[in-house]
Design an enzyme around this catalytic site. Sequence first.
Site, PDB file in Angstrom:
ATOM      1  N   HIS A 232      18.680  13.626   2.734  1.00 56.89           N
ATOM      2  CA  HIS A 232      18.618  12.739   3.896  1.00 56.89           C
ATOM      3  C   HIS A 232      17.327  12.971   4.693  1.00 56.89           C
ATOM      4  O   HIS A 232      16.833  12.055   5.355  1.00 56.89           O
ATOM      5  CB  HIS A 232      19.821  12.970   4.822  1.00 56.89           C
ATOM      6  CG  HIS A 232      21.120  12.504   4.237  1.00 56.89           C
ATOM      7  ND1 HIS A 232      21.891  13.313   3.429  1.00 56.89           N
ATOM      8  CD2 HIS A 232      21.769  11.326   4.345  1.00 56.89           C
ATOM      9  CE1 HIS A 232      22.976  12.641   3.064  1.00 56.89           C
ATOM     10  NE2 HIS A 232      22.926  11.444   3.602  1.00 56.89           N
ATOM     11  N   ASP A 304      20.988   5.656  -4.131  1.00 60.37           N
ATOM     12  CA  ASP A 304      21.509   6.195  -2.884  1.00 60.37           C
ATOM     13  C   ASP A 304      20.752   5.440  -1.773  1.00 60.37           C
ATOM     14  O   ASP A 304      19.828   4.669  -2.044  1.00 60.37           O
ATOM     15  CB  ASP A 304      21.251   7.705  -2.807  1.00 60.37           C
ATOM     16  CG  ASP A 304      22.262   8.415  -1.907  1.00 60.37           C
ATOM     17  OD1 ASP A 304      22.916   7.739  -1.083  1.00 60.37           O
ATOM     18  OD2 ASP A 304      22.398   9.652  -2.018  1.00 60.37           O
TER      19      ASP A 304
END
Length: 555
Positions: A232, A304
């Site tokens: 992230h 993702d």
Amino acid sequence: MKYLKYSFGVLVLVLAIFGIYLWLYPLVLEKRFEFYIEERAGELYNSLTVEKRISQLFHIAIPGKAYGPKIEKILHDWQPGGLILFGANLGSREEIETLTQKLQEHALTSTGIPYFISTDQEGGGVRRVVLHEIDFPSAVALGQIGDPKLCEAIGFMTSYTLWELGINLFFAPVLDINSNPYNPVIGPRSFGSSLDQVLRCALPFERSARQGGALPVVKHFPGHGDTYQDSHWELPRVYKSWEELTNFELIPFLGAIEGGAEALMSAHILYPKIDAENPATISREIIGKKLRQDIGYSGLIFTDALEMKAISLYASKKNVAEAAIKAGIDILLLTSYGSYANALRQQLKRALKEGMIEPDLVAKAVQKQIRTKLRHAPSMFFDFAPDYVKDYLELREKKRLKTKLSWLNVFPQLPQEAASRAIRSLGRPFRRMSSPPSPLTVAVENHLMRQELEAYLGKDALFISKGQDLKSGTNIVIADSFYQKDLEKLYFWAMRYEKTQFFILHYGSPYLKFPKKENMSFLLSLSPNRESLRSLAHCLWGEGEIPSLELFLPQ
């Protein structure tokens, strides 16, 4: 007598033919349904402009819980292939059903192509839909139980409940093996730190979830379990060869693919020994050659989220949308709908217009997505379909309902059973107390657990705050923890009161660094969801032992 024998023979033959018909009828219906899907998908694809075909490749987020002008404008401007819902979009059962119904109605009138309406629903701390019937613990909790049947039931019930709500795709299960206890992002989201734990639970979960209605998406290929970085925020690197991955990380993915998995998510991880320049998501070597060609996987591949720093950092250097499609990706997942998302869409349009990307790649990805979406579309998309299609859908729903009832017969209290069976002791097994000792001091700050303990113990316990001075002669303190800082605070408290026994009810990650002290015992729920908290609040007393935790933990 001869006539009776003849009549009996005819009856047997008729019954046999009827039995064969009953057996073949669903198979014939399914085959005809698939032919219809192929034909209908082709019609819908041909009806799209080039711009709309590109937009179909993107799945985006939307604001709010209620369908209104703002959402309608976003959908009109985007015409996306799908939508991902987060906690901010998901309220009560009625609110979710109304929202998904309105979204699909818009899809029906705008393009005729259903949306994939998706969410993250791994269980435990990563769950967006908060309803009692799917209040399941985290993957690591299921891995500790190690019961494939239980995992099958949870996979099906998760999928079926989401399908009833109008959510027809969810991002789970995690197939990563959390072999690195210092992994900052996977942790309890993985079924365990050993290959056996993941295989025993994740594969039955995924296989059963495919029967429930909402399509499960396995993740994160080719493996996110042995990383020290969180994708992230930065780009993780794993220095393993393809052969090393094949002998460990890839085994669950290969098992799922062999078992018929229809959808998969890529990892934003760089594997320098395989592709020194490109993270897996945009790597032709990893996605195109290894996964598509060598393994032979033909299902859907999602990225993702493309806002994650591990991949968005590449946006200024490369057209990541173009690179992903060239690599073999089918769906570009975004958790936004604004400027960054629009920039990626414009990049892809430009690449197609300037001949930087083959039109056939876009065509294959869009057609595959439409076919899969039609298989998981609500009934409104088949109002004008032939009767045999409606017969198939009705038969399919009856089969799903029958499966649901059979699982409820086996596990009538599934969330409670999963939560209670998952409780683990850190270190050696813990012998439960036959009844709460008196006097008892409780320093539990989690609201739900405190309520449970107050209701059960009543006036037989003194409820205090953490770190408060203990009364002289206090033998036992029950406290709770979630964060690392909670454990550190409790450690200093236990140091101060060496003769007091502290029982710590921990509902955070099992991969934290737990203090090692003789007067501290740790009982873990392995999950912060409601049923797990309830089970943890009552775990100290009763009959039998609490098993010890079986994970590779930080030293």
